[in-house]
Scaffold this motif. Sequence first.
Motif, PDB file in Angstrom:
ATOM      1  N   GLU A 117      -0.574   4.449   1.848  1.00 16.65           N
ATOM      2  CA  GLU A 117      -0.588   5.346   0.699  1.00 16.65           C
ATOM      3  C   GLU A 117       0.514   6.387   0.788  1.00 16.65           C
ATOM      4  O   GLU A 117       1.045   6.839  -0.226  1.00 16.65           O
ATOM      5  CB  GLU A 117      -1.953   6.050   0.594  1.00 16.65           C
ATOM      6  N   TYR A 138       1.947  -5.932   8.376  1.00 20.13           N
ATOM      7  CA  TYR A 138       2.483  -4.627   7.978  1.00 20.13           C
ATOM      8  C   TYR A 138       3.903  -4.512   8.468  1.00 20.13           C
ATOM      9  O   TYR A 138       4.280  -5.034   9.520  1.00 20.13           O
ATOM     10  CB  TYR A 138       1.644  -3.494   8.552  1.00 20.13           C
ATOM     11  N   GLY A 187      -8.758   0.104  -0.813  1.00 21.40           N
ATOM     12  CA  GLY A 187      -7.553  -0.651  -0.514  1.00 21.40           C
ATOM     13  C   GLY A 187      -7.600  -1.324   0.846  1.00 21.40           C
ATOM     14  O   GLY A 187      -6.656  -1.996   1.235  1.00 21.40           O
ATOM     15  N   VAL A 188      -8.681  -1.146   1.584  1.00 20.10           N
ATOM     16  CA  VAL A 188      -8.785  -1.795   2.890  1.00 20.10           C
ATOM     17  C   VAL A 188      -9.428  -3.171   2.676  1.00 20.10           C
ATOM     18  O   VAL A 188     -10.472  -3.286   2.055  1.00 20.10           O
ATOM     19  CB  VAL A 188      -9.635  -0.953   3.861  1.00 20.10           C
ATOM     20  N   TYR A 196      -7.856   0.766  10.723  1.00 14.02           N
ATOM     21  CA  TYR A 196      -7.555   0.335   9.349  1.00 14.02           C
ATOM     22  C   TYR A 196      -7.500   1.514   8.389  1.00 14.02           C
ATOM     23  O   TYR A 196      -6.719   1.509   7.436  1.00 14.02           O
ATOM     24  CB  TYR A 196      -8.554  -0.734   8.888  1.00 14.02           C
ATOM     25  N   GLN A 234      -4.328   2.321   6.141  1.00 19.59           N
ATOM     26  CA  GLN A 234      -4.410   2.504   4.707  1.00 19.59           C
ATOM     27  C   GLN A 234      -3.734   3.811   4.290  1.00 19.59           C
ATOM     28  O   GLN A 234      -3.008   3.878   3.314  1.00 19.59           O
ATOM     29  CB  GLN A 234      -5.883   2.499   4.273  1.00 19.59           C
ATOM     30  N   ARG A 235      -3.984   4.851   5.090  1.00 18.75           N
ATOM     31  CA  ARG A 235      -3.397   6.145   4.767  1.00 18.75           C
ATOM     32  C   ARG A 235      -1.868   6.061   4.848  1.00 18.75           C
ATOM     33  O   ARG A 235      -1.154   6.582   3.983  1.00 18.75           O
ATOM     34  CB  ARG A 235      -3.922   7.208   5.721  1.00 18.75           C
TER      35      ARG A 235
END
Lengths: 893, 118
Positions: B54, B76, A27-28, B46, B50-51
Motif C-alpha cells: 500500500e 513480491y 488485500g491479503v 503478510y 500488505q502495508r
Amino acid sequence: LTAGARSIAFWRGCYALAARALPAAAGVEADDVRACMEARLSAEAGRRGRIGLAWFAAGEVADVALTAVRLRRRVRRRGAPERKAAVADLLWQDLRFAWRGWLRRPGFAVVAVLTLGLGIGANTAMFSVADAVLFRPLPHAEPERLAYVWSVIPGLDWRRAPAAYPNYVDWRAQSETFADLAAMTGNTAVTVQTERGPERVERALVSANLFALLGNGALVGRTLSEPDDAPGAERVVVVSEGFWRTHLGGTAADLGRAIRIQDGLYTVVGVMPASFSVPGVDLWMPLGPAAADADRDLRFLTVLGRLAPGSTLEGAERELNLIMGRLEAAYPADNEGIRLWVEPQRTFVVGEVRPVLHLLLGAVGVVLVIACANLVNLLLARGVARDRELAVRSALGAGRRRLARQLLTESTLLGLLGGGVGAALALVASGGLLRLAPLALPRGETVAIDARALLFTAAVSLGAGLLVGIVPALRAGTEASAGTLRTAGRGGMAGRGTHRLQRALVVAQVALALVLLVGAALLVGSLSRLLSVDPGFEPDGVLAVHVSLPDSRYPEREDVGRFFDELIGRVGAIPGVERAGAVWALPFTNGWASGGAYPEDDADAEPVAVGMLPVRGEAFEALGMRLVAGRAYTQADLAPDAGVVVINETMARRFWPGEDAVGKRFRRGSRDEAEARPWLTVIGVMADVKRASLGAPSEAEAFFHHAHPDGGWASDMRLVVRAAADPIALASPIRAAVRSVDPALAVGDVVTMPQLIARSAAGPRIRTLLSATFATLAALLAVIGIYGVMAFAVNERRREIGVRMALGARRVEVLAGVLRQGGALVVAGIVLGLAGAAAATRLIGSLLFGVSPLDVRIYAATAALLAGAALAACLIPAARAARVDPLVALRAE
Amino acid sequence: VPQPPTPLSLGILIALADRDRHGYAILKEIERQSEGRVSPGTGTLYAALQRLVEEGLIAEAPEAAEPDEDARRRYYTLTVDGRDVAREESRRLARLVEIAGEKDLLTGWRLAPQADEP
C-alpha cells in the motif's frame, strides 16, 4: 497415518480456519497465507517434537487471528465512511481529549469529581437507608394484602390494644373479608438449657397458621401447621437461623432434636431463614396449649390477617365491627364498647418513620442539587477559559454539535467518576450509619450499601453528569463563536447571559444551604434539649439484669419472694454495690402494664389506667428515684394485708389535684362492689420517671411492693444495682450471685442505664446526624461555589482592575469592591434562604423537642455562620484582586 | 515525512533486494539474515507485506521469476521507491555503526566474517 502426520493434518485444519478470518477487502490473499503457513509447518515438523510443533503452530494460528482482527479494524476505519465508525471512535476520541485536558489541569478535575462525589455519596447512603426501610416490600408473599386488626377499648388510651383469644377465634371463623387471620403474642424471654448452660432467648407464641398466612417457608424442616395447635399435640418449636447456627450446630441433622425451654422439652421441627426477620425473636412456639383456656377478658394477642381477593381495608373493618357487635351482645361484660380497626402491615411497620425519611431524602436531594450547581459553575468558568481553544477547533472544522458533544461527554465522565468516588465515600462513611440504623429504624438491620444502592448511584451519576453538561454544551453552541478568535483577551470573556446564570446559581446555592442548615440546627437543638431532660432518677452508675423464674420450680408467690430476697441480699453484699433491688418495669425498656383504678373520695370517677409496677428491695434507692412526699416502703409494709402503696407525681396530680396525696386511698378494678378489691393507702409519692423515652410525657404509676397481692405475679424481674464505681466491673460477680442462688437460671444481658437511655434516643440521634451531615455538606459546597465564582470573576477582570489601579484606585477600594460584589450574592441568598427555611421548617415541627420551628436565635446564628463563611471565601479572590500589579496586568495585553 | 521502516519492513526490503521472492521465501531470507533471531508469524509477515504494497515500496511481481517455482504463489518485487528507502535506511544504520565503532562499542567484533584469515 503416523502420529506426526495426524498432528500436521490437525494444524492444517486450524490454519484453514484462521486464514478464512482474514478480510478479503484488506488485500491479503488468504490462500497465499495458508501456503506459506503450511510450508513453514512442514519445515518445522522436521526439526521439532510434537509439543514443540504444537507450540509453534498454535502461535501461528494466534498470529493470523490477531492479524485478521487488526486488518478488519483497518478496513473499517478506511473503508466504511464516517457514520457508523463515527460514534464509537469519536466517543473514544472525546474521552481521550477530556482525559488529557484534565491531566493538564488536574485541579479542575479533582474539585469537580470531589464535589460530585460528596453529593452523590450522601445520596447513596441515604438511599440505602430509605430502600431498606421504605422501598423494599416486606419479605412476605403479597405483603400489600397483610393487615393488623387492633382493638380500641373504652377507658384505655391505647390505639393498638391486643385481642383476647376467644374473640380472635370467632373473628377467624366468621370473617369473609379476610382469607385468614393469625395471632401472636409479644416477645418474652425464656430460659433455654444449652450446652453452655442456661441462656435467655426471646420467643413468641404464634398461631400455627401464621407462617402459611405470611407465605414464608422454612429454610430447613417445616414451619408450624394446624395440628401443632391442637391440645395434646407434641410440643414443637421453630427456631431462627441465627439460633440454629449458634446453638444447635447448624446442620439438617439437628432437626428433631429436643431442647429444654423453661421446663418443657420441645422438638425442633424447622428453621426460619434470617430474611424472615422478627428482630430478636429466636423461637416460635404454637400458641395452642397456652391459649386454649384463655378468658375473653385476657387481651394479649396481636392479630394479623390476609385480605381475601377483592376485599378492601374499609370493607374488612366494617365486617369485623359487625362481628364484634354480635360478640358484644353475646358477651357484654368482656366486650363492651370495643371497636376494631384495620391497619396495613406496612403502615404499622414503617408508618412512623416514613415522613422523617422522606424529609431526609429531600434534604440529601438538595445537597446533590447544590453540588450540581457548583459543577455547572465550574464548567461554565472553564468553558469561558476554553473559548479560544473551542473557537480554534471550531474554525478548524469541528461542528457545533461536535463541540457540544465533547462537553457533554466530558461532564458525563465527570459524573461517573464522581459516582465512583461517592460510592467509595458512602462505603467508608457508612459505618456509624449502619451501627445506628438497627436501633433507630424498623427494618434497620437490613440497611446495607448493596447492589441496588450502587445501581441507584450509577443512575444518579449518569443523570447528574448529563444534567451539568447541558448548560455548557448549549453555550458552546452560541457564545463560543468565531468572534472569540478576534478578541485579544487572554482567558476569554463570559457573555452577559453566562454571568447572570452563574450568579443566580450561587444565590440559589446559598439559599438552599441555609434552609438545610436551619433545619439541621433545629434538630441539633432538639436533641441536646432531649438529652438534657431529667429522667427522674440517677442513671449514672446503675446497671440492670433480667432474671426470670420458671413457674414450675417457683409455683407460689412466696417462692418467688424468697428467691428475690436471697438474691438481693447476696448482690447487696458484693463489694462495690451500694444499693440493690428489683423492679418489674425498668425505665427505657418496653415493660409496662396497667390496670384500672379510681380514688376513694370521688364518687363519680371512672377507673383510669394506672401503671402497676412491682418493686422489691432498695429499688428506689438503687435507681436514685426521688421521694417527693411521704415515705418509701419499710419492713412493716410487707405483710400481705398491709394495704399501702407508693405512687408517682402524675398519679397524685391526676387523682388528687392540688391536694396532698399521702394518706389518701384508691382502689383497683371496677366500681362494681361485688368485685371490689381492698382499699390501698398512699404512703409516699415519687418524682416522675421517664419510661419509654425522654420526650414522652409521664403516665400515672403505682409502685406496688413485689410482695403485695396486687403487685402481680412478677416472676420476671430486673435486678437493679447502684455501683460505687464502674458498674460494668460488677457484671460477672452479679451473674455469679444469681447462679449461686439457682444454678439452673439463665442470666440476661447486663445493661447500664445510660446505655438504655442512649438506645431510646437512637431515632432522634440518627436523623439529627444525617441532617447535620447533609447541611454541613450543603454549606461547604455553597461556600466553595461562591469562592469559585468570585475567583473566576476576579481573574476575568484582571485587566480592568489593572487599569483602575493605574488610574489611581487604591488597593483597599479594589478589595472592598470585590467583597461588595460577593456580599450582594450572599445577602440575596441568605434572605431567600431565611424565607425558605421559615416555610420549610414547619415540615419538621413534629420532630422538634423544646425548640420552636421559628426559633429566632437559631435562624440568626445559622445565617450569620453561613454568611461569615461565604464572605471569608470571597476574601481570598478579593485579596488576589488587591494584589494585582497594574504593570503586569496591562503588559499581558 | 515518511517514517523510517520498521525492522521487519527493512528486513523484507533487504530480502527482496537481490531477487523477487514469495512470502515463505522472504521469511526464510529474514531468518537467514538474522541468524534465526527474527522469525515473525505468518500473519504478521503478510500484514507487513500488505502495508508495504500500500505504501508503494514493494509490488506484486507480474510473474514467477523462476518457472519451476509454485505458480500458485504470489511473488513480491522491490519498487524503485522501495529500493531508495532500503538504501537510505541501510546507510543510516551503517553510519550509526561507524559511530558506534568510533566509540569503542564494537571492539572484538567484525562487520563481516573474513574467511581467509588464519
